[in-house]
Design a protein around this motif. Structure first.
Motif, PDB file in Angstrom:
ATOM      1  N   ALA A 357      32.132  34.025  51.791  1.00 42.70           N
ATOM      2  CA  ALA A 357      32.574  33.556  50.478  1.00 42.70           C
ATOM      3  C   ALA A 357      31.618  33.983  49.378  1.00 42.70           C
ATOM      4  O   ALA A 357      32.041  34.397  48.291  1.00 42.70           O
ATOM      5  CB  ALA A 357      32.725  32.033  50.495  1.00 42.70           C
ATOM      6  N   SER A 358      30.318  33.892  49.632  1.00 41.11           N
ATOM      7  CA  SER A 358      29.349  34.252  48.603  1.00 41.11           C
ATOM      8  C   SER A 358      29.376  35.755  48.312  1.00 41.11           C
ATOM      9  O   SER A 358      29.214  36.185  47.169  1.00 41.11           O
ATOM     10  CB  SER A 358      27.939  33.820  49.014  1.00 41.11           C
ATOM     11  N   CYS A 359      29.588  36.567  49.339  1.00 42.11           N
ATOM     12  CA  CYS A 359      29.692  38.015  49.149  1.00 42.11           C
ATOM     13  C   CYS A 359      30.923  38.361  48.317  1.00 42.11           C
ATOM     14  O   CYS A 359      30.843  39.099  47.331  1.00 42.11           O
ATOM     15  CB  CYS A 359      29.761  38.704  50.510  1.00 42.11           C
ATOM     16  N   LEU A 360      32.065  37.811  48.708  1.00 42.69           N
ATOM     17  CA  LEU A 360      33.302  38.096  47.995  1.00 42.69           C
ATOM     18  C   LEU A 360      33.239  37.578  46.560  1.00 42.69           C
ATOM     19  O   LEU A 360      33.762  38.207  45.632  1.00 42.69           O
ATOM     20  CB  LEU A 360      34.493  37.467  48.738  1.00 42.69           C
ATOM     21  N   ARG A 361      32.564  36.453  46.363  1.00 39.53           N
ATOM     22  CA  ARG A 361      32.447  35.875  45.019  1.00 39.53           C
ATOM     23  C   ARG A 361      31.709  36.828  44.081  1.00 39.53           C
ATOM     24  O   ARG A 361      32.156  37.082  42.958  1.00 39.53           O
ATOM     25  CB  ARG A 361      31.708  34.533  45.100  1.00 39.53           C
TER      26      ARG A 361
END
Length: 398
Positions: A357-361
């Motif tokens: 999630a943090s990467c995609l964000r």
């Protein structure tokens, strides 16, 4: 927001430049302080101590507030009015991507996988609070904005589509894995570029690219007549399956990189340079004549490379079906490569993301910013002279 013409204290600025080697921070402080005072003057309709009719309020001192910038923390005195109605947009400095990067770094700190460097960065950017609630507050607004961007309808047709992927390190179930970031850029009939989609996949497979492209089609992607990508086998199969009526262009830059694999370590660089020059030809007939001459010149010396080029170079010449003015931009994935460079510049700070999630964000936040910059451009390609006959020619190209 109304633009205010400022007149900073020139003498003070000159003294800062001459007396302080590290002049940039105090100089920025001086200018920003002028901005705040000018905003208050505009809000009240009167300067400090000025007696005029129709003023909207009165000043009531200042309060101190720190502004974190790329050159460090700057302490400012923010003016107040008696009614407490004055507000400034000056402190809304973080872009979406900066907030997303802060969130990723902070999550790393919370999960205990950070380093001293990560701790120092996060403390400098958001203060000393690293609670789960502080992270949640940062990402909650971001996630809503990014979700709306990722799910938006693609109403207009996009005749040109550029596809590419890059890899990021992500911690999944306590194991560091490489995740493919799939990206699509479209060009509409007004010549404007748009980031159509960004998503994560375990790898670049036919199924992952197919799912990505079908997701775009479900959101309304249509009218695609020309696709540019590298020659990844899974991607090629997905394009053939999902965009079967579109002509496919193999990125010539990737093609030239692949060519190196078919040359010995000790080689004549003129061979590749001459192959590169072929893509500057204005007409397909001229390019094919030069290819024939290149093959005859290098056949005896680099037979392996020449055989490979003969088998594959046709895939890199599809762009000759486009108007000449479009050749430079549509014969490679360079416009997407430049965006990938910006992603790489920002993600290397985090290095390893704590979760998917943090990467995609962060990547989607960068995509939104790039998308908005492109939307501010009036024109990218002149599509007006792409006549109906040329469009039909594209549709029949496999």
């Amino acid at each position: 927001m109304t633009v205010v013409k400022l007149q900073p204290a020139l003498a003070e600025i000159k003294s800062l430049l001459s007396a302080d080697k590290d002049f940039l921070q105090p100089l920025v402080r001086t200018v920003l302080q002028e901005v705040l005072e000018a905003e208050m003057t505009e809000a009240l309709g009167a300067a400090k101590g000025e007696r005029v009719e129709g003023r909207l309020g009165y000043r009531s001192g200042h309060y101190c507030r720190a502004l974190v910038t790329r050159i460090g923390k700057i302490e400012l005195r923010v003016p107040q009015d008696r009614q407490g109605r004055f507000s400034t947009e000056l402190f809304e400095r973080y872009q979406r991507s900066e907030k997303a990067l802060v969130a990723a770094l902070t999550e790393m700190y919370i999960q205990g996988v950070s380093t001293r460097k990560v701790k120092a960065i996060t403390e400098e950017l958001i203060g000393h609070s690293f609670s789960a609630s502080s992270v949640s507050a940062v990402v909650k607004k971001l996630d809503g904005e990014l979700a709306r961007f990722a799910r938006r309808r693609l109403a207009e047709p996009f005749p040109y589509l550029v596809l590419d992927a890059r890899y990021e390190k992500v911690r999944i179930d306590s194991v560091i894995q490489s995740q493919a970031v799939l990206i699509a850029i479209g060009i509409d009939w007004e010549g404007r570029r748009q980031v159509l989609g960004v998503d994560l996949a375990n790898r670049e497979s036919r199924s992952s690219w197919r799912e990505f492209l079908m997701g775009l089609k479900e959101r309304g992607l249509h009218g695609v007549e020309f696709v540019v990508s590298d020659d990844h086998e899974g991607l090629k199969k997905a394009i053939a399956e999902c965009l079967s009526f579109a002509a496919w262009q193999r990125c010539y830059v990737h093609f030239l990189r692949n060519a190196i694999e078919h040359l010995p370590r000790k080689r004549d660089d003129d061979c590749l340079q001459e192959l590169r020059w072929l893509y500057d030809r204005r007409q397909l007939k001229e390019a094919k004549a030069d290819i024939k001459a290149w093959i005859e010149k290098w056949q005896s010396r680099y037979s392996k490379l020449v055989a490979w080029v003969e088998d594959n170079i046709e895939e890199t010449l599809t762009y000759y079906r486009l108007p000449l003015a479009h050749h430079r931009n549509m014969k490679s994935t360079n416009m997407l490569e430049r965006f990938n460079e910006e992603i790489r510049r920002r993600t290397r700070v985090a290095r390893i993301f704590p979760n998917e999630a943090s990467c995609l964000r962060l990547v989607r936040a960068l995509a939104v910013e790039q998308h908005e910059r492109w939307q501010e451009d009036h024109r990218y390609l002149n599509m007006a002279f792409l006549k109906e006959a040329q469009r039909e020619k594209l549709k029949t190209a496999a």
